[in-house]
Design a protein around this motif. Structure first.
Motif, mmCIF file in Angstrom:
data_model
loop_
_atom_site.group_PDB
_atom_site.id
_atom_site.type_symbol
_atom_site.label_atom_id
_atom_site.label_comp_id
_atom_site.label_asym_id
_atom_site.label_seq_id
_atom_site.Cartn_x
_atom_site.Cartn_y
_atom_site.Cartn_z
ATOM 1 N N UNK A 84 31.574 13.786 31.564
ATOM 2 C CA UNK A 84 30.220 14.328 31.550
ATOM 3 C C UNK A 84 29.169 13.225 31.492
ATOM 4 N N UNK A 85 29.431 12.153 30.746
ATOM 5 C CA UNK A 85 28.422 11.107 30.606
ATOM 6 C C UNK A 85 28.586 9.971 31.620
ATOM 7 N N UNK A 86 29.538 10.083 32.555
ATOM 8 C CA UNK A 86 29.689 9.159 33.677
ATOM 9 C C UNK A 86 29.852 9.983 34.955
ATOM 10 N N UNK A 87 28.790 10.689 35.350
ATOM 11 C CA UNK A 87 28.940 11.590 36.497
ATOM 12 C C UNK A 87 29.232 10.839 37.801
ATOM 13 N N UNK A 88 29.978 11.498 38.639
ATOM 14 C CA UNK A 88 30.309 10.983 39.965
ATOM 15 C C UNK A 88 29.556 11.829 40.970
ATOM 16 N N UNK A 89 28.809 11.184 41.845
ATOM 17 C CA UNK A 89 28.068 11.921 42.867
ATOM 18 C C UNK A 89 28.394 11.338 44.230
ATOM 19 N N UNK A 90 28.908 12.177 45.105
ATOM 20 C CA UNK A 90 29.132 11.774 46.477
ATOM 21 C C UNK A 90 30.425 11.025 46.748
ATOM 22 N N UNK A 91 31.220 10.753 45.724
ATOM 23 C CA UNK A 91 32.495 10.052 45.916
ATOM 24 C C UNK A 91 33.595 11.003 45.436
ATOM 25 N N UNK A 92 34.044 11.846 46.355
ATOM 26 C CA UNK A 92 34.990 12.886 45.982
ATOM 27 C C UNK A 92 36.319 12.683 46.690
ATOM 28 N N UNK A 93 37.391 12.970 45.983
ATOM 29 C CA UNK A 93 38.728 12.884 46.573
ATOM 30 C C UNK A 93 38.865 13.995 47.618
ATOM 31 N N UNK A 94 39.444 13.668 48.748
ATOM 32 C CA UNK A 94 39.612 14.612 49.859
ATOM 33 C C UNK A 94 40.796 15.535 49.589
ATOM 34 N N UNK A 95 40.569 16.816 49.768
ATOM 35 C CA UNK A 95 41.621 17.821 49.672
ATOM 36 C C UNK A 95 41.603 18.614 50.970
ATOM 37 N N UNK A 96 42.768 18.770 51.590
ATOM 38 C CA UNK A 96 42.860 19.489 52.861
ATOM 39 C C UNK A 96 43.868 20.615 52.724
ATOM 40 N N UNK A 97 43.425 21.823 53.048
ATOM 41 C CA UNK A 97 44.315 22.986 53.099
ATOM 42 C C UNK A 97 44.460 23.321 54.579
ATOM 43 N N UNK A 98 45.674 23.112 55.102
ATOM 44 C CA UNK A 98 45.888 23.234 56.544
ATOM 45 C C UNK A 98 46.029 24.685 57.000
ATOM 46 N N UNK A 99 45.959 24.844 58.306
ATOM 47 C CA UNK A 99 45.938 26.150 58.953
ATOM 48 C C UNK A 99 47.021 27.088 58.430
ATOM 49 N N UNK A 100 46.590 28.303 58.093
ATOM 50 C CA UNK A 100 47.511 29.366 57.720
ATOM 51 C C UNK A 100 48.096 29.274 56.330
ATOM 52 N N UNK A 101 47.725 28.282 55.542
ATOM 53 C CA UNK A 101 48.261 28.157 54.183
ATOM 54 C C UNK A 101 47.666 29.245 53.287
ATOM 55 N N UNK A 102 48.428 29.640 52.261
ATOM 56 C CA UNK A 102 47.969 30.636 51.291
ATOM 57 C C UNK A 102 48.104 30.084 49.886
ATOM 58 N N UNK A 103 47.033 30.264 49.103
ATOM 59 C CA UNK A 103 47.006 29.831 47.710
ATOM 60 C C UNK A 103 46.928 31.078 46.840
#
Length: 190
Positions: free
Chosen positions: A95-114
Motif C-alpha cells: 500500500x505504501x509503495x504503489x506500482x503504477x503502469x508496471x504490471x505483470x502480463x497475464x494471458x487467458x488464451x482462446x476458449x479457456x474457462x476459469x
C-alpha cells in the motif's frame, strides 16, 4: 465509430470515454469499463464487473458477476470467467509503495474457462481450451486443454474443446475429437 445503439449498457453501469465496446455486447448492472479498455463483440459482462484501463477482451467472452479484470490481463476470444474469479497484476503489492503502469502480463488464451472463485496469479498464461476448476489457484503456466484443480492448481487431466473431460486415449466421447499430447499441451489430430 460505434454508437451506444450497437451494444447494451445497463443504466447503473459506466463506460468511460476512450473505452471501446464491440457490437452486440451486453454490460449488466453496476459495472465499470475504464478508459482505454477494448471489449470485443458479442460479449456478456455480468453484474459488478470492472474492466480496468487498457485491458483487452476478445470476442464472445463471458464474464460472470463480481469479476475485476485488471490492467495487464488479456482475455482472448471465447473465454469464460466464472463468478467471482480473481486476477492479480502485481506480485508484491504494498500500500505504501504503489506500482503504477508496471504490471505483470497475464494471458487467458482462446476458449479457456476459469471456474467460480478461481484465482490466476499474474505473470502466467492459461492455455487454449484449458479448464480451471472452481476455487483453484493458478501459480504457473497452464498447458492447452489442461484440467487444473487445487491450491496450488495442478493438472488432473485433459479436456476437449467442447469441455468434456478426456479419457486416457484422448478421444472425446461427446464430440469425437482426437488429441495428441505435446510439451505445450494437447493438439487436435486431423
Amino acid at each position: 465509430m460505434r454508437t451506444p445503439d450497437d451494444y447494451f449498457v445497463h443504466p447503473s453501469s459506466y463506460v468511460d470515454e476512450g473505452a471501446t465496446v464491440g457490437k452486440n455486447t451486453k454490460i449488466w448492472h453496476f459495472s465499470h469499463i475504464q478508459k482505454g479498455a477494448v471489449i470485443g463483440s458479442d460479449c456478456s459482462l455480468g453484474q459488478n464487473v470492472n474492466i480496468a484501463n487498457n485491458v483487452r477482451v476478445g470476442n464472445g467472452v463471458r464474464i460472470q458477476n463480481n469479476v475485476s479484470v485488471y490492467e495487464g490481463v488479456e482475455l482472448e476470444d471465447n473465454v469464460f470467467c466464472g463468478p467471482s474469479c480473481v486476477f492479480t497484476n502485481v506480485l508484491t503489492p504494498r500500500a505504501h509503495y504503489p506500482v503504477h503502469g508496471v504490471y505483470a502480463k497475464t494471458l487467458i488464451k482462446e476458449g479457456a474457462s476459469l471456474g467460480a472463485n478461481s484465482t490466476v496469479v499474474c505473470g502466467h498464461t492459461v492455455g487454449r481450451s484449458a479448464l480451471v476448476a472452481a476455487g483453484a489457484v493458478v501459480v504457473s503456466d497452464v498447458p492447452d486443454h489442461a484440467l487444473m484443480a487445487g491450491v496450488p492448481a495442478r493438472r488432473i487431466g485433459w479436456v476437449c474443446e467442447c469441455g468434456q473431460r478426456l479419457p486416457d486415449d484422448l478421444i472425446c466421447g461427446k464430440c469425437g475429437k482426437t488429441y495428441q499430447a505435446t510439451e505445450s499441451g494437447l493438439i487436435e489430430m486431423e
